[in-house]
Write a protein that holds these residues in place. Sequence first.
Motif, mmCIF file in Angstrom:
data_model
loop_
_atom_site.group_PDB
_atom_site.id
_atom_site.type_symbol
_atom_site.label_atom_id
_atom_site.label_comp_id
_atom_site.label_asym_id
_atom_site.label_seq_id
_atom_site.Cartn_x
_atom_site.Cartn_y
_atom_site.Cartn_z
ATOM 1 N N ILE A 75 0.830 -1.204 0.000
ATOM 2 C CA ILE A 75 0.000 0.000 0.000
ATOM 3 C C ILE A 75 0.868 1.260 0.000
ATOM 4 O O ILE A 75 0.658 2.189 -0.786
ATOM 5 C CB ILE A 75 -0.948 -0.002 1.213
ATOM 6 N N VAL A 76 1.854 1.280 0.882
ATOM 7 C CA VAL A 76 2.757 2.442 0.953
ATOM 8 C C VAL A 76 3.561 2.566 -0.341
ATOM 9 O O VAL A 76 3.771 3.670 -0.862
ATOM 10 C CB VAL A 76 3.703 2.319 2.169
ATOM 11 N N TYR A 77 3.986 1.429 -0.874
ATOM 12 C CA TYR A 77 4.751 1.405 -2.129
ATOM 13 C C TYR A 77 3.918 2.006 -3.270
ATOM 14 O O TYR A 77 4.424 2.793 -4.086
ATOM 15 C CB TYR A 77 5.137 -0.035 -2.449
ATOM 16 N N ALA A 78 2.642 1.631 -3.333
ATOM 17 C CA ALA A 78 1.751 2.151 -4.376
ATOM 18 C C ALA A 78 1.596 3.670 -4.260
ATOM 19 O O ALA A 78 1.605 4.385 -5.272
ATOM 20 C CB ALA A 78 0.388 1.473 -4.287
ATOM 21 N N LEU A 79 1.457 4.179 -3.047
ATOM 22 C CA LEU A 79 1.345 5.630 -2.840
ATOM 23 C C LEU A 79 2.623 6.335 -3.285
ATOM 24 O O LEU A 79 2.580 7.407 -3.899
ATOM 25 C CB LEU A 79 1.064 5.927 -1.368
ATOM 26 N N SER A 80 3.763 5.741 -2.989
ATOM 27 C CA SER A 80 5.035 6.325 -3.396
ATOM 28 C C SER A 80 5.133 6.414 -4.916
ATOM 29 O O SER A 80 5.546 7.442 -5.477
ATOM 30 C CB SER A 80 6.189 5.490 -2.836
ATOM 31 N N ILE A 81 4.742 5.344 -5.613
ATOM 32 C CA ILE A 81 4.801 5.336 -7.077
ATOM 33 C C ILE A 81 3.849 6.376 -7.665
ATOM 34 O O ILE A 81 4.177 7.058 -8.645
ATOM 35 C CB ILE A 81 4.469 3.928 -7.602
ATOM 36 N N LEU A 82 2.674 6.518 -7.064
ATOM 37 C CA LEU A 82 1.709 7.526 -7.533
ATOM 38 C C LEU A 82 2.320 8.922 -7.463
ATOM 39 O O LEU A 82 2.220 9.709 -8.415
ATOM 40 C CB LEU A 82 0.437 7.464 -6.685
ATOM 41 N N LEU A 83 2.990 9.236 -6.371
ATOM 42 C CA LEU A 83 3.598 10.556 -6.212
ATOM 43 C C LEU A 83 4.803 10.728 -7.136
ATOM 44 O O LEU A 83 5.027 11.813 -7.690
ATOM 45 C CB LEU A 83 4.003 10.769 -4.756
ATOM 46 N N TYR A 84 5.573 9.657 -7.335
ATOM 47 C CA TYR A 84 6.681 9.740 -8.292
ATOM 48 C C TYR A 84 6.159 9.957 -9.713
ATOM 49 O O TYR A 84 6.802 10.634 -10.530
ATOM 50 C CB TYR A 84 7.535 8.477 -8.235
ATOM 51 N N LYS A 103 7.639 18.855 -4.342
ATOM 52 C CA LYS A 103 6.941 18.469 -3.121
ATOM 53 C C LYS A 103 6.494 17.010 -3.213
ATOM 54 O O LYS A 103 6.660 16.232 -2.260
ATOM 55 C CB LYS A 103 5.739 19.373 -2.880
ATOM 56 N N ALA A 104 5.924 16.629 -4.364
ATOM 57 C CA ALA A 104 5.512 15.239 -4.565
ATOM 58 C C ALA A 104 6.717 14.306 -4.512
ATOM 59 O O ALA A 104 6.653 13.212 -3.945
ATOM 60 C CB ALA A 104 4.785 15.090 -5.901
ATOM 61 N N ASN A 105 7.830 14.751 -5.089
ATOM 62 C CA ASN A 105 9.054 13.943 -5.077
ATOM 63 C C ASN A 105 9.551 13.717 -3.661
ATOM 64 O O ASN A 105 9.970 12.609 -3.306
ATOM 65 C CB ASN A 105 10.135 14.638 -5.910
ATOM 66 N N LYS A 106 9.481 14.756 -2.843
ATOM 67 C CA LYS A 106 9.973 14.648 -1.472
ATOM 68 C C LYS A 106 9.125 13.679 -0.654
ATOM 69 O O LYS A 106 9.654 12.819 0.074
ATOM 70 C CB LYS A 106 9.970 16.025 -0.808
ATOM 71 N N VAL A 107 7.780 13.792 -0.784
ATOM 72 C CA VAL A 107 6.891 12.888 -0.052
ATOM 73 C C VAL A 107 7.072 11.460 -0.546
ATOM 74 O O VAL A 107 7.105 10.505 0.241
ATOM 75 C CB VAL A 107 5.423 13.333 -0.198
ATOM 76 N N ALA A 108 7.210 11.299 -1.885
ATOM 77 C CA ALA A 108 7.413 9.974 -2.464
ATOM 78 C C ALA A 108 8.703 9.351 -1.937
ATOM 79 O O ALA A 108 8.764 8.141 -1.663
ATOM 80 C CB ALA A 108 7.455 10.064 -3.984
ATOM 81 N N PHE A 127 13.673 10.144 -12.920
ATOM 82 C CA PHE A 127 12.941 9.284 -13.848
ATOM 83 C C PHE A 127 13.354 7.829 -13.684
ATOM 84 O O PHE A 127 12.528 6.924 -13.776
ATOM 85 C CB PHE A 127 13.172 9.741 -15.292
ATOM 86 N N ILE A 128 14.651 7.593 -13.462
ATOM 87 C CA ILE A 128 15.123 6.231 -13.234
ATOM 88 C C ILE A 128 14.492 5.654 -11.977
ATOM 89 O O ILE A 128 14.099 4.486 -11.934
ATOM 90 C CB ILE A 128 16.662 6.212 -13.133
ATOM 91 N N VAL A 129 14.355 6.487 -10.952
ATOM 92 C CA VAL A 129 13.739 6.047 -9.700
ATOM 93 C C VAL A 129 12.300 5.623 -9.934
ATOM 94 O O VAL A 129 11.856 4.566 -9.453
ATOM 95 C CB VAL A 129 13.796 7.174 -8.648
ATOM 96 N N PHE A 130 11.553 6.400 -10.703
ATOM 97 C CA PHE A 130 10.141 6.079 -10.965
ATOM 98 C C PHE A 130 10.004 4.749 -11.690
ATOM 99 O O PHE A 130 9.278 3.854 -11.250
ATOM 100 C CB PHE A 130 9.492 7.197 -11.775
#
Length: 277
Positions: A15-24, A34-39, A95-98
């Motif tokens: 669940i947390v992983y999915a939220l991180s990918i959404l923000l990335y 800001k989205a990158n930092k939260v992700a 981009f590589i991280v995403f």
Amino acid sequence: MIEEYMTRLHELTIIVYALSILLYFIDFLYSNRKANKVAFWLLAFVWILQTIFLVLFMMDTGRFPVLTIFEGLYFYVWVLVSLSLGINRLMKVDFIVFFTNVVGFAIMVIHTFAPIQYESEVMVGQLASELLFIHITMAILSYGAFSISSVFSLLYVIQYDLLKRKKWGKKLIRIADLAKLEHMSHVLNVIGVPMLLLALILGLQWAYMKLPDVVWYDAKVIGSFIVLTVYGIYLYLRVGKGIQGKNLALWNLASFLIVLINFFLSGQLSSFHIWNS
């Protein structure tokens, strides 16, 4: 008891992983810091949860988790997340991280819900049901986002027509301005696309668990990927090409028509997509 605890730990991680990918994904489209930092911090939390699991596993078994393919998959995802955190912190290659973590999420799902690693048939059935529940929930949420997005696009087309014909009146006043309508339609699609992608990953894993003989040219499978493709094209036109206006709104409405066709018609033609399975 330990098996149940580890399973819940896996599910929280997903669940947390999915939220991180959404923000990335949002950062990928808009370079939103800001989205990158939260992700990043969500991904760091994923790494902490994975590390806790690895430590618990080694304490329980007295060995490093690499002796089987499914243990290796989990350690592989942990390595991907660790490298992603390092790259994001040191090199700033976002981009590589995403894209790396989209791969990592898919492997994480395979590992978490793969029935071969569980000895209990009851546990396998429970995991399959939970996986199906998450898949359906995420798919419906993405379809909901597409639905509201299409409403904004419809209002855009109506407002555009009223302005072009200079039909001043109450309707024109009550409908929001074109820029706001287009912005809200786009934001909802930005939310819907990654949610649908994650839902498809989960759905494919569920099908692999429950229906090993499923045909991948099934109407529902093809329809779902067509929906993902047309909305991906929408984002490419809007973000990559900078296209805006009525034509993009019409594309969005046509895309939603494909959503409706996929939801109702291909569901009837599908040989396996049964909601109460």
